[in-house]
Design a protein around this motif. Structure first.
Motif, PDB file in Angstrom:
ATOM      1  N   ALA A 166       0.819  -1.218   0.000  1.00  0.00           N
ATOM      2  CA  ALA A 166       0.000   0.000   0.000  1.00  0.00           C
ATOM      3  C   ALA A 166       0.850   1.263   0.000  1.00  0.00           C
ATOM      4  CB  ALA A 166      -0.942  -0.012   1.198  1.00  0.00           C
ATOM      5  N   ALA A 170      -7.739  -3.898  -3.365  1.00  0.00           N
ATOM      6  CA  ALA A 170      -7.794  -4.595  -2.081  1.00  0.00           C
ATOM      7  C   ALA A 170      -9.218  -5.023  -1.760  1.00  0.00           C
ATOM      8  CB  ALA A 170      -7.261  -3.704  -0.964  1.00  0.00           C
ATOM      9  N   VAL A 180      -5.666   0.726   3.970  1.00  0.00           N
ATOM     10  CA  VAL A 180      -5.060   0.681   2.641  1.00  0.00           C
ATOM     11  C   VAL A 180      -5.346   1.964   1.880  1.00  0.00           C
ATOM     12  CG1 VAL A 180      -5.148  -0.466   0.391  1.00  0.00           C
ATOM     13  CG2 VAL A 180      -5.067  -1.837   2.483  1.00  0.00           C
ATOM     14  N   SER A 231      -6.610   3.356  -5.992  1.00  0.00           N
ATOM     15  CA  SER A 231      -7.034   2.133  -5.319  1.00  0.00           C
ATOM     16  C   SER A 231      -8.406   1.700  -5.799  1.00  0.00           C
ATOM     17  CB  SER A 231      -7.040   2.315  -3.799  1.00  0.00           C
ATOM     18  OG  SER A 231      -7.906   3.361  -3.420  1.00  0.00           O
TER      19      SER A 231
END
Length: 507
Positions: free
Chosen positions: A226, A236, A246, A257
């Motif tokens: 991360a 994730a 994260v 992300s």
């Protein structure tokens, strides 16, 4: 067990791979015990910092070449992976079932998801489309194109030990990215099996070493991924708590992300529902994978006029559930992943009772012959109020909450009044109710279904949710765009240089 041999799983396995090269590391040993019978399946050596650096460097070097392969050629590699998975479907499905604890049918279904996403990605490899736009300046052409990001880090959860990795990696690969996979430390052997399958295809096709890499370990390893500025995208899957950590680490370095986090999914049972059909969706949604899916049905919001009748149907169905070895296809429900999950299940039942929940099907831990692992529990049902603290929480276990409602506005309000926003459903034959549920004033979830349950998404649609579910999207539709960077291009093919917005700049 024959399926372990077929998948290349040994008693002791290296857990770090730059591709076909498995690296000796000095990390601790992760022992994988089956929740089915408590037996040790095999061991994996954790990735240490030196091994992690070797994987990163291998992936970065591979990207330089892999991104130059034409997308349809990358798609051909993914097509061959799909064929390899078809050949290994039975063995891999058995491993998923035995290491994770889900039923064999669900284990085989998870491998089929992998195959399906391969098929989807092959077609996608010829459809990475950009737009063309009309320029306001004469003699200019504008368009956009999509380029691969680079290294994609995939952090997956125990409940889908292979499918979620495939959702990410197959799309990332046809987009020209390379992948580093950190599986859950609770199911490490599934990652070894998948890497072995991919390695055969990659070696045969001279794919650069480092396109598919694996690291194994716990929380610290996830933190390395991360926080690593060399990894532009982290995908994730896991708890909301994990996702917040994260997301914060990736956001702090302005990385990207994809977060697929908790669910607290409800089915609204209308007064105009087909109750027999609704029963199938509700029971499978609540007890499938022993309630350990992010899309598992946690809440049933039932109209007053059919509440008693549907409650009785549920109780009768639960009394017929067979709990036991998930590899025995006569059983409906397998074990929870480990004894920590059993403890959390027991604590959730106790909290529900303390808040006033009325259990109409009692829970409990099963003991005796066939239950030696200590991970088998009884699916249970409680009558509750939606505002109970335990109901607002995602319990990763087969605990189903029943809630009454009197009108559709109240039902939708209950459905939305939780922190999570992944999957939702309504069972109704009333067109107006169905359309209201799907409207802007309806479900606030990323997935909203009519006359099917909350669980069992197809790969053709983008998968993901809102609020504390994280907002990410994976799998189908245009989820591929998350794995690429957009570039806008303007070409001037005249002898002049006019500026946009009519700006004059004479020299």
């Amino acid at each position: 067990m024959e399926f372990l041999k077929e998948l290349g799983i040994a008693d002791k396995n290296l857990g770090t791979s730059t591709g076909s090269n498995w690296i000796n590391t000095t990390g601790s040993v992760i022992n994988s015990y089956s929740p089915v019978d408590g037996n040790l399946i095999g061991s994996v050596v954790e990735t240490d910092k030196a091994g992690y650096e070797e994987v990163i460097q291998s992936a970065a070097a591979a990207f330089i070449e892999w991104r130059t392969w034409p997308a349809p050629k990358r798609g051909e590699i993914v097509r061959q992976i799909g064929e390899a998975l078809r050949a290994k479907k039975s063995a891999l499905g058995q491993l998923v079932s035995y290491e994770m604890g889900k039923s064999l049918q669900e284990g085989l279904g998870e491998v089929q998801e992998m195959i399906d996403i391969c098929d989807f990605a092959v077609g996608l490899s010829r459809q990475l489309y950009g737009l063309s736009m009309h320029s306001e300046r004469p003699g200019h052409r504008m368009y956009e194109q999509w380029h691969p990001l680079g290294i994609v880090g995939v952090i997956s959860a125990f409940n889908f030990p292979v499918a979620v990795w495939a959702w990410n990696s197959m799309l990332a690969w046809v987009c020209g990215d390379v992948c580093i996979w950190k599986p859950s430390e609770k199911v490490p052997l599934c990652s070894i099996a998948c890497q072995n399958i991919v390695n055969e295809v990659f070696t045969r096709n001279l794919v650069p070493e480092g396109v598919s890499t694996i690291v194994n370990g716990g929380r610290e390893l996830g933190e390395w991924l991360a926080s690593d500025t060399r990894i532009p995208l982290i995908s994730a899957t896991g708890s909301t708590r994990m996702g917040k950590a994260v997301g914060a680490a990736v956001g702090a370095r302005l990385g990207k992300s994809i977060l697929e986090l908790g669910g607290n999914n409800a089915i609204i049972i209308s007064s105009e529902a087909d109750l027999d059909m609704a029963l199938i969706g509700a029971v499978f949604g609540a007890v499938g994978t022993a309630g350990q899916r992010c899309t598992s049905t946690r809440r049933l919001i039932i109209h007053d006029s059919v509440y008693d009748a549907f409650r009785d149907k549920l109780v009768n169905a639960y009394n017929q559930l067979r709990i036991g070895d998930p590899l025995d296809q006569h059983n409906h429900v397998g074990p929870l992943i480990d004894r920590d999950a059993v403890r959390q299940y027991q604590e959730s039942i106790e909290k529900c009772k303390q808040e006033g929940g009325n259990f109409i099907v009692e829970g409990g831990v099963l003991e005796g012959d066939g239950y030696e692992s200590g991970c088998y529990v009884k699916p249970c049902i409680a009558e509750v109020k939606n505002h109970f603290a335990i109901v607002q929480h995602e319990t990763f276990a087969p605990i189903l909450y029943l809630i009454r409602y009197s009108n559709i506005d109240e039902a939708i309000s209950f459905q939305n009044d939780v922190p999570q926003g992944l999957s939702s459903a309504i069972m109704t034959l009333n067109l107006r109710e169905a359309e209201q549920f799907l409207s802007q004033a309806g479900s606030d979830c990323g997935i909203a279904n009519v006359n099917i349950g909350t669980s069992g998404a197809e790969i053709g649609g983008a998968f993901g949710g809102e609020k504390e579910t994280g907002g990410g999207r994976e799998s189908g539709s245009d989820a591929w765009k998350a794995y690429m960077r957009r570039q806008t291009n303007t070409i001037n093919y005249t002898h002049k240089l006019p500026l946009a917005q009519g700006i004059k700049f004479d020299i």
